[in-house]
Enzyme design. Sequence first.
Site, mmCIF file in Angstrom:
data_model
loop_
_atom_site.group_PDB
_atom_site.id
_atom_site.type_symbol
_atom_site.label_atom_id
_atom_site.label_comp_id
_atom_site.label_asym_id
_atom_site.label_seq_id
_atom_site.Cartn_x
_atom_site.Cartn_y
_atom_site.Cartn_z
ATOM 1 C CB ALA A 173 2.234 1.279 -0.079
ATOM 2 C CB SER A 203 7.388 -3.546 -2.467
ATOM 3 O OG SER A 203 7.116 -3.412 -3.860
ATOM 4 N N GLY A 259 9.212 -5.349 -7.310
ATOM 5 C CA GLY A 259 9.401 -6.454 -6.380
ATOM 6 C C GLY A 259 8.224 -6.577 -5.436
ATOM 7 C CG HIS A 280 -4.328 14.945 -10.529
ATOM 8 N ND1 HIS A 280 -3.993 13.644 -10.252
ATOM 9 C CD2 HIS A 280 -5.680 15.007 -10.449
ATOM 10 C CE1 HIS A 280 -5.087 12.941 -10.018
ATOM 11 N NE2 HIS A 280 -6.119 13.742 -10.115
ATOM 12 C CB SER A 286 -0.917 3.375 -1.275
ATOM 13 O OG SER A 286 -1.054 2.541 -2.410
ATOM 14 C CB SER A 317 -3.006 -8.040 -3.294
ATOM 15 O OG SER A 317 -3.254 -8.139 -4.679
ATOM 16 N NE ARG A 318 -4.404 0.065 -4.727
ATOM 17 C CZ ARG A 318 -3.984 1.198 -5.266
ATOM 18 N NH1 ARG A 318 -4.241 1.444 -6.541
ATOM 19 N NH2 ARG A 318 -3.301 2.079 -4.552
ATOM 20 C CE LYS A 320 2.571 -7.207 -9.158
ATOM 21 N NZ LYS A 320 1.851 -6.523 -8.075
#
EC number: 1.1.1.94
Length: 338
Positions: A141, A139, A137, A32, A11, A255-256, A192
């Site tokens: 995707a 951000s 930063g 790949h 992403s 956020s994963r 973080k």
Amino acid sequence: MEKVCVLGAGSWGSALAMVLAENGHDTLVWTHRAEQAEEINRMHTNKKYLPETVLPTNLHATSDIAKAATHAETIVVAVPTKAIREVCEKLTAELTKKVLFVHVSKGIEPDSLKRISEILAESLPAEKVDEIVVLSGPSHAEEVVLHHPTTVTAACADIDAAEKVQDLFMNQFFRVYTNDDVIGVEIGGALKNVIALAAGITDGLNYGDNAKAALITRGLAEITRLGVKMGGNPFTFSGLTGMGDLIVTCTSVHSRNWRAGNMLGQGMKLQEVLDQMGMVVEGVRTTKAAYQLAEKYGVAMPISTELYSVLFNDVEPKVAVDALMMRMKKREIDEMKH
């Protein structure tokens, strides 16, 4: 117009490639997976990672790393931390000229405890590396591809190289600052993710806003303590790559790491979470590195330490939170220093 290759079609790699292509650069993405390259070239989509996004028609992809290497004047490394050495090994044999490297990965290698720029410097032939710049930063995707305003930092000891990266990426939707504190920027970006896992756990436990606000604040304190001990500038941690990235990663459903922590807080085991996510959760690996760094530098990192216990010692999340709440009494400002 610059010839740029982005290594990694996840992403974030795809979103940055989109920014570069929209800025008019000759942009090639390496993956790949041949079928993913074909999808990007024929359909102008990347359904697995950016399901609602149509990619620019001037953005191309390849699964041939030799083509990627010979194409580029600038190479953006956007692969997970654990894959960087392997990708560099493949790339090294194909580099024919000196290239500017930009890395956007956020992690620390466990055991070696190396930052990404250190791994790149160690894995790539010095005579083929112009400079290594980190771009980091707050951000996501998913917001970048929607042209929502996003602001990041390009960091390098050579400020001219940082400014070149600033010029490559900057447009009306994507603002780039520069910084010469590579250590601070990389430590803030990596750690973080650890605090975001913990924030997700507090939300999974339904502990509310008070707990999460405290976690973010105390998390920043321990990130700063470690980063300064490692040589980072303390002011970096109050900027975009410190507090900024911490806020967005601890509070956003994109956020994963937050999502993974949330599942842990609801009672799922780590392997179940990783299987269900189906994507890399950098914070898990980085938690191990943070635990090792705290020991190496003699820095108190109670949140990272308790999270390590949850992830790798099967401590129940609620027990870990109780342990944090019942720590010895402290003065706040003194505690932020030590």
